[in-house]
Design a protein around this motif. Structure first.
Motif, PDB file in Angstrom:
ATOM      1  N   ALA A  71     -46.622  13.453  12.603  1.00 52.15           N
ATOM      2  CA  ALA A  71     -47.534  13.946  13.622  1.00 52.15           C
ATOM      3  C   ALA A  71     -47.232  15.107  14.159  1.00 52.15           C
ATOM      4  CB  ALA A  71     -47.224  12.805  14.733  1.00 52.15           C
ATOM      5  N   TYR A  72     -46.013  15.385  13.993  1.00 53.46           N
ATOM      6  CA  TYR A  72     -45.577  16.747  14.673  1.00 53.46           C
ATOM      7  C   TYR A  72     -46.261  18.041  13.857  1.00 53.46           C
ATOM      8  CZ  TYR A  72     -41.791  20.251  15.582  1.00 53.46           C
ATOM      9  OH  TYR A  72     -41.145  21.405  15.999  1.00 53.46           O
ATOM     10  N   GLY A  73     -46.549  17.860  12.418  1.00 56.80           N
ATOM     11  CA  GLY A  73     -47.068  18.967  11.853  1.00 56.80           C
ATOM     12  C   GLY A  73     -48.366  18.977  12.193  1.00 56.80           C
ATOM     13  N   THR A 106     -42.198  21.116  11.321  1.00 51.67           N
ATOM     14  CA  THR A 106     -42.277  22.395  11.405  1.00 51.67           C
ATOM     15  C   THR A 106     -42.911  22.878   9.989  1.00 51.67           C
ATOM     16  OG1 THR A 106     -40.664  22.550  12.699  1.00 51.67           O
ATOM     17  CG2 THR A 106     -41.206  24.677  11.796  1.00 51.67           C
ATOM     18  N   VAL A 107     -42.356  22.571   9.000  1.00 55.98           N
ATOM     19  CA  VAL A 107     -42.765  23.171   7.727  1.00 55.98           C
ATOM     20  C   VAL A 107     -44.246  22.522   7.372  1.00 55.98           C
ATOM     21  CG1 VAL A 107     -42.171  23.153   5.190  1.00 55.98           C
ATOM     22  CG2 VAL A 107     -40.356  23.217   6.658  1.00 55.98           C
ATOM     23  N   VAL A 108     -44.424  21.243   7.572  1.00 56.66           N
ATOM     24  CA  VAL A 108     -45.589  20.626   7.319  1.00 56.66           C
ATOM     25  C   VAL A 108     -46.764  21.330   8.207  1.00 56.66           C
ATOM     26  CG1 VAL A 108     -47.030  18.659   7.832  1.00 56.66           C
ATOM     27  CG2 VAL A 108     -44.705  18.290   6.567  1.00 56.66           C
ATOM     28  N   GLY A 109     -46.545  21.652   9.466  1.00 54.31           N
ATOM     29  CA  GLY A 109     -47.466  22.291  10.259  1.00 54.31           C
ATOM     30  C   GLY A 109     -47.794  23.610   9.680  1.00 54.31           C
ATOM     31  N   PHE A 160     -46.177  29.827  17.419  1.00 55.09           N
ATOM     32  CA  PHE A 160     -46.068  29.411  16.122  1.00 55.09           C
ATOM     33  C   PHE A 160     -47.226  29.423  15.512  1.00 55.09           C
ATOM     34  CE2 PHE A 160     -45.704  25.473  13.332  1.00 55.09           C
ATOM     35  CZ  PHE A 160     -44.715  25.988  12.555  1.00 55.09           C
ATOM     36  N   ALA A 161     -48.251  28.681  16.018  1.00 55.58           N
ATOM     37  CA  ALA A 161     -49.662  28.369  15.262  1.00 55.58           C
ATOM     38  C   ALA A 161     -50.236  29.971  15.278  1.00 55.58           C
ATOM     39  CB  ALA A 161     -50.588  27.280  16.266  1.00 55.58           C
ATOM     40  N   ALA A 162     -50.183  30.789  16.082  1.00 55.91           N
ATOM     41  CA  ALA A 162     -50.743  31.969  15.825  1.00 55.91           C
ATOM     42  C   ALA A 162     -50.209  32.612  14.639  1.00 55.91           C
ATOM     43  CB  ALA A 162     -50.783  32.912  17.392  1.00 55.91           C
ATOM     44  N   ALA A 163     -48.839  32.698  14.546  1.00 58.99           N
ATOM     45  CA  ALA A 163     -48.104  33.188  13.501  1.00 58.99           C
ATOM     46  C   ALA A 163     -48.553  32.631  12.130  1.00 58.99           C
ATOM     47  CB  ALA A 163     -46.631  33.100  13.643  1.00 58.99           C
ATOM     48  N   ASN A 164     -48.834  31.197  11.983  1.00 53.47           N
ATOM     49  CA  ASN A 164     -49.185  30.544  10.929  1.00 53.47           C
ATOM     50  C   ASN A 164     -50.714  31.016  10.499  1.00 53.47           C
ATOM     51  OD1 ASN A 164     -46.838  29.172  11.071  1.00 53.47           O
ATOM     52  ND2 ASN A 164     -47.921  27.576  12.173  1.00 53.47           N
ATOM     53  N   TYR A 165     -51.525  31.125  11.538  1.00 58.07           N
ATOM     54  CA  TYR A 165     -53.147  31.464  11.104  1.00 58.07           C
ATOM     55  C   TYR A 165     -52.984  32.995  10.720  1.00 58.07           C
ATOM     56  CZ  TYR A 165     -54.556  26.804  12.193  1.00 58.07           C
ATOM     57  OH  TYR A 165     -54.647  25.625  12.589  1.00 58.07           O
ATOM     58  N   GLY A 166     -52.243  33.825  11.241  1.00 49.82           N
ATOM     59  CA  GLY A 166     -52.158  35.328  11.325  1.00 49.82           C
ATOM     60  C   GLY A 166     -51.567  35.469   9.895  1.00 49.82           C
ATOM     61  N   THR A 181     -40.148  29.666   6.565  1.00 50.75           N
ATOM     62  CA  THR A 181     -40.101  28.895   7.970  1.00 50.75           C
ATOM     63  C   THR A 181     -39.271  27.774   7.994  1.00 50.75           C
ATOM     64  OG1 THR A 181     -42.649  29.163   8.136  1.00 50.75           O
ATOM     65  CG2 THR A 181     -41.808  27.318   8.787  1.00 50.75           C
ATOM     66  N   GLY A 182     -38.813  27.228   6.841  1.00 47.05           N
ATOM     67  CA  GLY A 182     -37.967  25.841   6.681  1.00 47.05           C
ATOM     68  C   GLY A 182     -36.562  26.590   7.073  1.00 47.05           C
ATOM     69  N   LEU A 183     -36.207  27.667   6.657  1.00 46.41           N
ATOM     70  CA  LEU A 183     -34.925  28.010   6.992  1.00 46.41           C
ATOM     71  C   LEU A 183     -34.691  28.590   8.396  1.00 46.41           C
ATOM     72  CD1 LEU A 183     -33.645  29.515   3.696  1.00 46.41           C
ATOM     73  CD2 LEU A 183     -33.144  27.497   4.365  1.00 46.41           C
ATOM     74  N   GLY A 184     -35.689  29.402   8.705  1.00 42.86           N
ATOM     75  CA  GLY A 184     -35.663  30.151   9.987  1.00 42.86           C
ATOM     76  C   GLY A 184     -35.789  29.431  11.280  1.00 42.86           C
ATOM     77  N   CYS A 185     -36.435  28.364  11.034  1.00 40.94           N
ATOM     78  CA  CYS A 185     -36.887  27.500  12.177  1.00 40.94           C
ATOM     79  C   CYS A 185     -35.574  26.746  12.616  1.00 40.94           C
ATOM     80  CB  CYS A 185     -38.085  26.497  12.071  1.00 40.94           C
ATOM     81  SG  CYS A 185     -37.656  25.091  10.808  1.00 40.94           S
TER      82      CYS A 185
END
Length: 238
Positions: A71-73, A106-109, A160-166, A181-185
């Protein structure tokens, strides 16, 4: 006698399929998906998780952690702020299980948003991204995907979302993006999860340490973003 070829119908079907699969049609589908997801999230009111009233009481144990991560993702892909979800994760599951759920979510999202942006939005939007500054940023992400993603996740400031889509619009590959993403978050996520788990004791050392870390990381992220902006501008004008 041979049956005549039905070329007009075939031509119409081909044009229709091309229209449906065109870059702008796929971008429209992405916009509709995000709008629908946003509407569902707003109706559900995810901030109620902070008080425990938005989570089904009958769902518990490891299954609850997995369900919350999924659900988080979905929520982060629909532009729900991660700090709210991180605090809720700590409040619902404690520090260890809450951190695992938040990092997995976070990784899933990030993966969902990256895949949607690349499959549905990249072909339509990438030709519109012009200019030396944009090309410099794209080159940085493409050549140093893991390092760039790690820096973005370590220092808050970029949504977060803007970085993903960008990132999906660049030539960055999936693996460096997800690994970064997994390590940095982890550090920033852990601070919010600890704050959520210790919210009932705001004077406890753990809560005060997490709050101090969040404040320092926000200030450091703003400073790094300012320096990075000027460096990219200098690269673009060189």
């Amino acid at each position: 006698m041979l049956e005549p070829a039905v070329r007009p119908q075939a031509g119409a079907a081909l044009r229709c399929s091309r229209l449906l699969l065109s870059p702008w049609s796929r971008l429209s589908l992405l916009v509709c998906l995000l709008a629908a997801a946003g509407a569902v999230v707003v109706a559900y009111e995810p901030h109620r998780l902070l008080a425990g009233g938005g989570w089904p009481p009958q769902v518990g144990g490891a299954g609850a952690v997995v369900l919350f991560g999924l659900a988080y993702g979905v929520c982060t892909a629909a532009f729900v702020p991660r700090p709210v979800l991180n605090l809720a994760s700590g409040a619902l599951f404690g520090t260890q299980a809450g951190l695992a759920a938040a990092v997995a979510g976070t990784v899933v999202g990030a993966g969902v948003a990256f895949a949607l942006g690349r499959a549905l939005g990249r072909d339509a939007l990438r030709p519109l991204l012009r200019g030396r500054w944009v090309e410099a940023a794209d080159g940085q992400l493409s050549r140093h995907g893991f390092r760039s993603t790690l820096a973005i996740r370590l220092f808050p400031g970029v949504p977060f979302a803007a970085a993903n889509y960008g990132a999906a619009l660049s030539r960055m590959r999936y693996a460096p993006f997800l690994l970064g993403t997994g390590l940095g978050c982890v550090p920033n996520t852990a601070a919010y999860v600890v704050a959520g788990s210790e919210a009932a004791s705001p004077t406890s050392p753990a809560f005060l340490a997490s709050a101090a870390f969040i404040a320092v990381s926000v200030a450091a992220g703003a400073a790094v973003a300012w320096r990075k902006r000027h460096r990219l501008r200098a690269t673009a004008t060189a």
